[in-house]
Design an enzyme around this catalytic site. Structure first.
Site, PDB file in Angstrom:
ATOM      1  CE  LYS A  46     -13.543  11.101  -3.711  1.00  0.00           C
ATOM      2  NZ  LYS A  46     -12.642  11.776  -4.663  1.00  0.00           N
ATOM      3  CE  LYS A  48     -17.498  12.674  -8.492  1.00  0.00           C
ATOM      4  NZ  LYS A  48     -16.286  13.282  -8.958  1.00  0.00           N
TER       5      LYS A  48
END
Ligand code: CTP
Length: 151
Positions: A46, A48
């Site tokens: 993602k 992140k």
């Protein structure tokens, strides 16, 4: 009467009051709350990163009194997980309301008889903000949490 199963998913890094409030609200609307905790590999995918590893994040979430079970969230397909679990309610913070991603989920959920419930996002705190504070990149704005600025 049939038990209502609810599902929510997230990274839950550096567990904070926004996470707790979401889980408390969610448990208030179902009999069994299942939480998908995002595995480290998917967090990276993602774009992140999580400070706390999956096993620890899962154990923390599992220990919250509002949570009945934790499952690893291995992919983005929340609807497949709801179907697998028999969940009829899908919970998320309203920071996602109206986004393209969740509008799509709404269309798919409607076909499957799953209802999406948006809870008010807890302003002033997030894993991202806490990470910035830890790294010394930012001071916390929320005056109630100004102790985090000390030292
Ligand atoms: N959430 C919330 N209020 C906050 C932070 C998160 O209601 N202040 C909700 C999100 O909407 C989501 C769930 O908590 O439904 C898990 O979110 P997660 O992404 O783990 O939390 P964040 O702290 O927002 O993480 P990040 O800063 O990495 O986006």
């Amino acid at each position: 009467m049939k038990k209502v199963i609810g599902y929510t998913a997230g990274v839950f890094d550096l567990f904070h009051i926004g996470h707790l409030t979401l889980l408390k609200n969610a448990k208030g609307l179902c009999d069994k709350l299942v939480v998908g905790v995002t595995v480290d590999k998917l967090v990276k995918y993602k774009g992140k990163s999580a400070i706390i590893p999956y096993e620890d994040r899962a154990e923390i979430v599992r220990s919250i009194k509002y949570v009945d079970a934790v499952v690893p969230q291995q992919d983005m397909d929340k609807i497949a997980m709801c179907k697998k679990l028999g969940a009829t309610l899908l919970f998320v913070g309203d920071d996602w309301y109206g986004t393209e991603k969740w509008q799509k989920y709404e269309e798919e959920c409607a076909k499957e008889g799953i209802k999406i419930i948006y809870f008010p996002y807890t302003e002033g705190i997030s894993s991202t903000k806490l990470t910035e504070v830890i790294k010394g990149e930012k001071k916390v704005h929320n005056p109630q949490k100004k102790h985090l600025n000390d030292k």
